[in-house]
Motif scaffolding. Sequence first.
Motif, PDB file in Angstrom:
ATOM      1  N   GLY A  46      -9.288 -43.549 -21.831  1.00 41.51           N
ATOM      2  CA  GLY A  46      -8.187 -43.089 -22.661  1.00 41.51           C
ATOM      3  C   GLY A  46      -8.632 -42.686 -24.045  1.00 41.51           C
ATOM      4  N   GLN A  47      -9.474 -43.489 -24.676  1.00 47.94           N
ATOM      5  CA  GLN A  47      -9.910 -43.193 -26.037  1.00 47.94           C
ATOM      6  C   GLN A  47     -11.014 -42.141 -26.084  1.00 47.94           C
TER       7      GLN A  47
ATOM      8  N   LYS B 124      -3.826 -39.719 -22.831  1.00 49.60           N
ATOM      9  CA  LYS B 124      -5.048 -38.926 -23.015  1.00 49.60           C
ATOM     10  C   LYS B 124      -5.985 -38.970 -21.817  1.00 49.60           C
ATOM     11  N   VAL B 125      -5.674 -39.822 -20.825  1.00 50.62           N
ATOM     12  CA  VAL B 125      -6.543 -39.948 -19.654  1.00 50.62           C
ATOM     13  C   VAL B 125      -6.481 -38.656 -18.844  1.00 50.62           C
TER      14      VAL B 125
ATOM     15  N   VAL C  27      -1.320 -47.618 -12.689  1.00 58.07           N
ATOM     16  CA  VAL C  27      -1.494 -46.652 -11.608  1.00 58.07           C
ATOM     17  C   VAL C  27      -0.314 -45.700 -11.523  1.00 58.07           C
ATOM     18  N   GLN C  28       0.895 -46.253 -11.506  1.00 53.73           N
ATOM     19  CA  GLN C  28       2.070 -45.403 -11.361  1.00 53.73           C
ATOM     20  C   GLN C  28       2.248 -44.491 -12.570  1.00 53.73           C
ATOM     21  N   ALA C  29       1.882 -44.974 -13.744  1.00 57.92           N
ATOM     22  CA  ALA C  29       1.968 -44.120 -14.932  1.00 57.92           C
ATOM     23  C   ALA C  29       0.969 -42.968 -14.857  1.00 57.92           C
ATOM     24  N   LEU C  30      -0.229 -43.223 -14.330  1.00 52.25           N
ATOM     25  CA  LEU C  30      -1.201 -42.144 -14.159  1.00 52.25           C
ATOM     26  C   LEU C  30      -0.718 -41.127 -13.135  1.00 52.25           C
TER      27      LEU C  30
ATOM     28  N   ARG D 176       1.707 -38.616 -14.218  1.00 54.22           N
ATOM     29  CA  ARG D 176       1.116 -37.509 -14.979  1.00 54.22           C
ATOM     30  C   ARG D 176       0.338 -36.552 -14.074  1.00 54.22           C
ATOM     31  N   GLY D 177       0.382 -36.786 -12.749  1.00 56.44           N
ATOM     32  CA  GLY D 177      -0.275 -35.882 -11.805  1.00 56.44           C
ATOM     33  C   GLY D 177      -1.760 -36.106 -11.646  1.00 56.44           C
ATOM     34  N   LEU D 178      -2.267 -37.277 -12.083  1.00 55.40           N
ATOM     35  CA  LEU D 178      -3.698 -37.551 -11.969  1.00 55.40           C
ATOM     36  C   LEU D 178      -4.021 -38.150 -10.603  1.00 55.40           C
TER      37      LEU D 178
END
Length: 895
Positions: free
Chosen positions: A755-756, A822-823, A847-850, A853-855
Amino acid sequence: MEVVKCGACAGAGSGSGGRGGIGIGGACVGRNLVRAYSPRRLSGPGPASAPALGVSSSSSSSSSPSRSCRRLFSEARPLLSRRAFSRTLCRKRVVSAMDQSSEKSAASGTTATTEVTGAKEAELLQAFCGIPSIDKAWTSSSRRGSGGVDVVVAMSSVNLQANAKRTFISTVYIPDPSGNAEDYHWSPFPFELGGALLIVPSPSGTKLLIVRKADPIAKEGPAAIKLEIWGPGQLLKELFVAPSVHGSLYADGWFEGVSWSNDEESIAYVAEEPSAPLPVYGQSLFATGQSSSRSEAESDASSWKGQGEWMEDWGESYTGKRRPMLFVASINSGCVQRVEGIPKDISVGQVVWAPAPPPGEPAQQLIFVGWPSYATNFSTARKLGMKYCYNRPCALYAIEAPSESRVVAQAAVHPVKLTGEVSSAVIPRFSPDGTQLVFLSAKAAVDSGAHCATNSLNAIDWPTDGVVSANLPMREVVPVVMNPREDGFPGLYVSNIIAQPWLSDGSTLLFTSAWRSMQVILAVNIESGAITRITPHDTIASWSLLGVQDDVVLAVSSSPTSPPCLKLGNNLSSSTNTGSGKKWDWSNINIPSLKFPSKVETALATMTYEVLQVPLERAEPTNSESGGPKPSIEVIYVSPRIFHSKQPQGAKKSDVPPLIVVLHGGPHSVSQTTYSRPLVFLSALGFSLLHVNYRGSTGFGEEALQSLRGNVGRQDVDDVLLAVEHVISEGLAERQRIGVLGGSHGGFLTSHLIGQAPDAFVTGVLRNPVCNLSSMIGVTDIPDWCYVETFGKDALSAYSDAPSISDLSMFYKASPIAHLSKVKVPTLFLLGAQDRRVPASNGLQYVQALRARGLEVKVIIFPEDMHAIDRPQSEFESFLNIGTWFKRFLLNSGA
C-alpha cells in the motif's frame, strides 16, 4: 512388568530432577495424489451455493456428486476413500468459490487464474518434506565402557498422508568423545514412536518416561493418559490415569513441565485440571420419581448433556484447554496425586524438583512457574493470550511435594513466592550441587508490554537446610543489554534451557540464544557472570544445544542452504575457569543412512547465503533512548545460484534471480540463519530470498527492539524498503521482479508495503496477516499487542477492554487498510479458520475491500488450522501455492 490403574490416591517422591522432554506428533503424498487433486481438474468458479468462509454447503457434502465429480473420484479411487475424497472435494470447492475474482479481474483488464499447483513443484516440495529434522537428543555415560557416551536422538519427518509428524528414535555410541571423532556407532535402524505425546529420560539415563493417550479398548473403564516407565530392556510399569484425576498433559513447550525426582522414583508434571460435570437435561431432569432400575441406555435416549458455563482459556493453541495444574506420580505405588494448596487463579508450568533436604528437615519441595489469571501490567479482567507472549507477569514458587506419610490433620500447604521483587521468572534450573537456583527473567517484556524482549539471568542462593522462605538472597548474573557494541554480545534471547545444561565445573551453564541474525550456544559462569560464545566464530550458520555430558557437548547445526546435522564439541582447555577463555573443538556426527533425493542434493549444491549489513543513514529518527537509529540493520540473502555478493557491472537481469522479501512476525522476533524446509523449497524453484531483520527484531539489543513500539507501519516499512534498495544497488535483485511474503506481523508489514510502496513489488503473499487493528482489537486473544505496537510507551496506561473512538481511530491509522486505496498488485491470502491470534475475518475484510477495487486476489482457508498454519498438509498446500504464485508473477515479469 507391573500394570497399575490409577484413580485419586496419594503418592510419594523425593529428590531433584529437571524439566526436559519432547512433544511428539504422529513421509509423503505421491505424485499421482497431487495430480489427482490439482485445481486444474476443478477449474472455473465454484457452485453458487458454495459459502465463502470455508464451510461447505449441503450440496458440497452430498453423497451424490456431479458427473465431473464422479469422474474425478474414479481417478482418485486408488488413493483415498470416498469419504476422504468428499472432504477434499468440498474443500476445493470452497477455495474455488473464494477465487471468484476472475470475472471482476477480466472486467478490469487483469489476468486471473485458477491454477494453483504443478506436479513438478509438488514433487520437489515432497522431496524436501522427506528430509528429517533433529528435534531433541539426550546424553548419558555409557555402560559399555568408561569414558564413553550414549546418545539418544529424536528426529521427525513429515507424514503427509496421515497429516501428522512421524517421530523416530536412533541411538549412537561414542567410545571416546575426546579422541577420534569418526569412532562412533549408530544403531542399525531407527524405530518409530507412534502415539507418544512426550518422552523424557531420567537424569541417569536408566529410565524413560513415555506419555501416551490411553487406549479405551485396552483397559476397563475410562482413562485419559497412560504413563509408561521403561527400564533397561523392559517396560517397568504402566500407570493409567483416570479423567477424574486430570485431563491431558501439557506438552506445548510453554506450560509443559516433566521432572524426575533425584532418586528417580517420582515424576512431577503439569496436566489439565479434571473437567467439571456438565448439566443434564431431558427426562432425567424431571423424572426423579421414576424407578432407578432404568438402564443407562434408556436414560441417554431421553436426556442430553448441556454445554455448561463458558470457561476462559489462555487463547491461541489453548482453545478448550483447562487450567494447568501440578501432579506427582509415584512409580513404586503407581499413584498419582494432585499438588494441593496452589490458588485457583494461578496456572502452573515448568516444574522441577528442589534438592532433597537433609534427613529430618522439611519435606521435599517442588519449584514451578505460576502465572496469575489476570495480567497485572495491563488493566484487564480477562486472560490474555499466553503462547509466545513473554510479557505476562509470572513468578517462581516453592511448594511441598505430596507425601504418603503426610498427616491428614496437618495444616494446609501453601506455595512460597520466591521472586516477589521480579515481575517475570521462567525456566528454573538447579546447579549440580543444589546451592543455586538459576532462572531467566523477561522483566523487560513485562515492564514495557512488548511481547518479547531481552532476557536477564538471575540466581537464588538455595538454603542447604531446605528451609524455604520468600526472602532468599537473589542476584542478577547477566543483565539486559541495551545497546551492544558492533559484533559484541547483544544480550540474552533464550526460549528454553535443556534439563541438564551444566559443564563439569558445576558453575557453567550452557544454552542457546539469538545473536543478531544467528543462533549460537553460550556458556555463562554463574559466579562471575562471564559469557563465552562456544560455537565457532568462523561460521554464520546457526547452532542449537541438545545435550551436555561432563565437558562434551552435543549440538545441531543448520543454515538456509544446509539441513540439520549433529555436532560434537570437546573442551580443549585444561583451565578450571570454564566460563571464560574456553577453546572448543567441533566435529560432525554423520548419520550414515541419511540420504537425500538427487533433486534435493542438486538444488542445495548450488545455493549460497550471506548476512549483509544495511546502513541506516536514510532512515527517519525514532524514539530511541539514545536519540537516533542504530547504524545498520542485518539481512540474510539466500540465492539459488552461487555468485559473489555484488554482481558484475552490466550483468543481464536474466542472470539475477527474482527476489522474494521474507518478513518475520512478532514483530519482536527474528529471522535466523537456520534451515527452513518451505523456504529452501522456494529457493530451489529459482528465487533469491531476502530476510530482513528490521529494527524491533530480537537479538540486537534492547534499545533497538523497543524503538519499534509505537512506530509500526513506519519504521519497519522504512527499514524493509531500505534493505530492498540496498540489494538492488548491489546487483542482487532486479527492480521489476520483487515479491514480498509475510505472516502475522510480517503479513501486517507486507500489506503495508504494497500500500505505501505500490510500485516496489510485483505481488504479495500474506499468511494470517494483521490488516485492520481497529477490527482486530475486539476479537484477538492479544488486544494488548494492538495497544503496545500502536501507542508505544503509553500502551500500559492506555490499555482498555472497551477501546474509545479515539483509540479505534489510532488503530485504523496504524493499519494497512488505511493505505488500501493505493494497492495495485495481485495478492495471495492463506488463512487459518481456527486462528485466535489474528482471526481470519481480519484478512477477509481486507480481501473483500481489494476485490471491490477490481484487484486479483486468491484466498485459501484452512478450516482446522490455527495461526501458524503448520499442520503438515496445510503447510504443504500453503507453500506449494506460494511457490507457483511467485513463479507466475516473478519468473515471467520484467523480461
